[in-house]
Design a protein around this motif. Structure first.
Motif, PDB file in Angstrom:
ATOM      1  N   GLY A  37     -15.143   5.972  12.586  1.00  0.00           N
ATOM      2  CA  GLY A  37     -14.582   5.501  11.327  1.00  0.00           C
ATOM      3  C   GLY A  37     -15.627   4.834  10.456  1.00  0.00           C
ATOM      4  N   ALA A 207      -9.475   9.788  10.060  1.00  0.00           N
ATOM      5  CA  ALA A 207      -8.191   9.685  10.774  1.00  0.00           C
ATOM      6  C   ALA A 207      -8.035  10.866  11.732  1.00  0.00           C
ATOM      7  CB  ALA A 207      -7.047   9.645   9.769  1.00  0.00           C
ATOM      8  N   ALA A 407      -9.479   3.863  11.488  1.00  0.00           N
ATOM      9  CA  ALA A 407      -8.813   4.846  10.626  1.00  0.00           C
ATOM     10  C   ALA A 407      -8.453   4.209   9.287  1.00  0.00           C
ATOM     11  CB  ALA A 407      -7.556   5.383  11.304  1.00  0.00           C
ATOM     12  N   ALA A 420      -3.595   9.166  12.067  1.00  0.00           N
ATOM     13  CA  ALA A 420      -4.402   9.162  13.296  1.00  0.00           C
ATOM     14  C   ALA A 420      -3.490   9.288  14.515  1.00  0.00           C
ATOM     15  CB  ALA A 420      -5.234   7.890  13.377  1.00  0.00           C
TER      16      ALA A 420
END
Lengths: 510, 180
Positions: A37, A207, A407, A420
């Motif tokens: 992320g 995600a 995410a 996600a």
């Protein structure tokens, strides 16, 4: 554009003077790279206000170091918990995680670190020397060729990642279809968004990555006490012997490190191609030329060396089109472009004539950051590998909560957390039924690019699909696509026949 | 000769319970076909530029799924496999833990906006560890607290991420100014 000895000495001196920013930036980059992320590009975007206030040299050294070291960091969770830190380290999971499961996590980390740093180091040095000649390479690939490159990439991934080519292709094309979610490029009409405004920009890659890989894998992990139970391994105490063993394996495959790094560099020069495609192509090529292709995917060292070396070879390659023609090769170089333009620097061929210290300086700083990494990472590998002994009842909640927040981090939408979780369930089903999640992810990743290039080609050909076969280079690439589909099938048939023959011989012997 | 072949265990038709179940292999193709159909219906009235990619990729996907269906159909016809789901949906202990993790994560996301990241994360970590069988109070509290503190410092204070704030974040901001 010849080389000036005085400039060379000045740049080396500058790199040493900037060690105060390179060392913390490298550490920071490794940590950021290991967190799904947090790619180098979105971290640099977050830190943009900071870099804009720095001196240009310091800002460039900082950005180049974070960029290079984050590529290395991505391999750490890929090896230890089967969770790639970024797209470029996805193929590292194929052999890195099996090595961890065999109790060779520390060796796998050393393989990853050394291949990454050596790959990055030699390509950044090579880029400095070859920069004036490499820059025009990216101009040979137009939209038609890029469409075939994308299809080629998808087919390669389907062939590599899945035991079953058909399942791999279904996963890849399903991913490509998901990648087409969002507003269209010309009229901005939403398509396949289920009415969610958050999907107008397409499926958020972070995600999808977190769900398909990190969380889906944790659902499988709950069946075990630890990723690698302590009783089955001897890595409860970090040992220098394992580090040295990793170095020995690296040395054994030195040629693999070099040629895959250069492959990564060449792919990096193509705008938009990036680390993900480079690492997959390197993995596939490494397996294709190997005398033991059947060992790939079972914890075979070249399966770690090839993608890691290539995705670090990309880092210097990506900066070539930015510096030489003013076209950023990827998201991170686009952020660098913003900083350079903010400082009034005009990118393009004149950059090398008017401000050579700046144009070449970036590559010197990158080289220095790789040298720093090489010194830092070997001691780190000894302790990082202990993560796999942690009980799953602790590591699974840690991974889920931290990645779900990852995410959110990318776009700051709660919606992305839901996405996600949905991708995690999809990923778990795909894992359990043999549809490898990699194909799905790469399809999602390539979807928007594929659409952009296919649409451009179709507009050029006024809607005629035969335009995709209109150039020699594209046709050569199509032949390679067909070969990539046929070869695994022929190889499987050959193996089946050999097994049948062996069975017949055994029966007649009885 | 035929009798001889049937005597070989590999060549005998297998009992239904012995045959591998491939029904689960149709879940991903089923989802792919459903989504593609939804996408193609939704874009049917758009200009060709907006639907060209969907049509090209979607038709290829339909073709691939059709090949998979034919392949599975042939295996069923040869009595090599069944359409069952195997152990995929069996309510085993790990399966219950998986469902618990999904429910806890969903609750974490739902309540995040109201309770803030500190309380939400602490509760989610605690509940997930409990669901997976951790019963040592020191671990349950220590790890949950340590994770929450790390996330607070790294994401809110250092990276200035706009994670949802709750009572804990507001009190810390009021006391120290950090993450305000």
């Amino acid at each position: 554009m010849g080389w000036d000895g005085a400039l060379f000495v000045e740049l080396i001196g500058n790199s040493f003077q900037l060690l105060w920013v390179i060392v913390p930036a490298v550490l920071f980059g490794i940590v950021i790279g290991a967190l799904p992320g947090f790619s180098a590009s979105n971290t640099l975007i977050i830190l943009l206000p900071l870099t804009l206030t720095m001196d240009l040299d310091v800002a460039l050294a900082f950005m180049a170091s974070v960029y290079a070291s984050s590529h290395l960091g991505g391999g750490i969770p890929a090896i230890l918990v089967n969770m790639p830190g970024d797209g470029g380290s996805v193929p590292t999971t194929f052999d890195g995680y099996p090595m961890t499961l065999q109790g060779k996590g520390q060796q796998a980390l050393v393989l990853c670190f050394v291949a990454s740093t050596i790959g990055g180091l030699i390509t950044s040095l090579a880029t400095v020397a070859l920069l004036p000649y490499l820059a025009p390479l990216g101009l040979y690939l137009r939209s038609v060729e890029m469409v075939v490159v994308m299809v080629f990439g998808l087919v390669l991934i389907a062939a590599i990642a899945s035991d079953d080519l058909l399942k791999g292709l279904i996963g890849g094309f399903f991913g490509l279809m998901l990648g087409l979610i969002g507003a269209d490029h010309i009229y901005s009409t939403p398509r396949g968004t289920f009415g969610f405004l958050e999907l107008y920009d397409g499926v958020p890659i972070v995600a999808a990555l977190i769900g398909l890989f990190a969380i889906a894998e944790t659902f499988s992990m709950v069946e075990r006490e630890a990723i690698v139970p302590k009783s089955e391994t001897d890595i409860a105490r970090p040992r220098w012997a394992d580090t040295i063993d990793g170095l020995r394996i690296n040395l054994k495959y030195w040629w693999q490190t070099i040629w895959t790094a250069f492959l990564g560099m060449l792919i990096g020069i193509v705008p938009g191609a990036g680390a993900t495609i480079a690492s997959f192509v390197a993995y596939q090529q490494s397996r294709m030329f190997s005398k033991t292709p059947h060992l790939y995917g079972t914890g075979h060292p070249p399966g770690i060396i090839a993608p890691e070396s290539a995705n670090n070879g990309v880092t210097s390659g990506t900066l070539v089109p930015l510096m030489a023609i003013g076209v950023p090769g990827g998201a991170t170089s686009a952020v660098m472009m913003v900083v350079l333009q903010y400082q009034g620097i005009v990118l393009g061929p004149r950059l090398f004539i008017e401000t050579p210290a700046l144009a070449y300086g970036v590559f010197f700083y990158m080289t220095m950051s790789y040298a720093v990494m090489l010194l830092m990472i070997l001691p780190l590998a000894r302790y990082m590998s202990k993560v796999v002994n942690m009980p799953t009842r602790i590591i699974v909640p840690l991974i889920i909560t931290l990645t779900i927040i990852g995410a959110f981090a990318n776009r700051e939408y709660i919606f992305d957390m839901w996405l996600a979780l949905i991708f995690a369930v999809l990923g778990y089903l795909a894992l359990r039924t043999g549809y490898h999640v990699t194909g799905l992810l790469i399809g999602i990743l390539l979807g928007p690019l594929f659409e952009q290039y296919l649409l451009r080609s179709l507009r050029l050909g006024q809607g005629d699909l035969t335009i995709l076969f209109s150039s020699t280079l594209a046709n050569i690439l199509w032949v390679l696509v067909v070969l990539s589909l046929l070869l695994p099938w022929l190889r499987t048939r050959q193996t089946q026949r050999a097994l049948e023959r062996a069975g017949d011989t055994a029966r007649s012997g009885l | 000769m035929a009798e001889n072949n049937l005597n070989s265990p590999a060549d005998q038709p297998r009992l239904e319970s012995e045959r591998p179940a491939v029904g689960a292999d149709l879940i991903i193709p089923g989802l792919a076909v459903a989504f593609t159909t939804y996408y193609l219906i939704g874009t049917a009235s758009l200009t060709w530029e907006a639907k060209a990619n969907g049509v090209v990729v979607g038709l290829l996907l339909y073709a691939l799924v059709a090949v998979q269906l034919v392949r599975i159909g042939l295996r069923i016809a040869r009595r090599e496999t069944t359409l069952g789901f195997g152990g995929l949906f069996e309510m085993t202990s790990p399966q219950k833990q998986r469902i618990a993790l999904v429910v806890i994560t969903a609750l974490f996301i739902v309540t995040l906006s109201w309770v803030g990241v500190a309380i939400g994360l602490f509760a989610a970590m605690f509940a997930s560890m409990w669901a997976l069988g951790e019963r040592d109070w020191r671990s349950l509290i220590g790890v949950s607290l340590g994770t929450t503190a790390t996330v607070y410092l790294l994401f809110i204070v250092f990276l200035q991420l706009r994670l949802p704030r709750g009572p804990v974040e507001y009190v810390i901001a009021w006391l120290t100014g950090a993450g305000a």
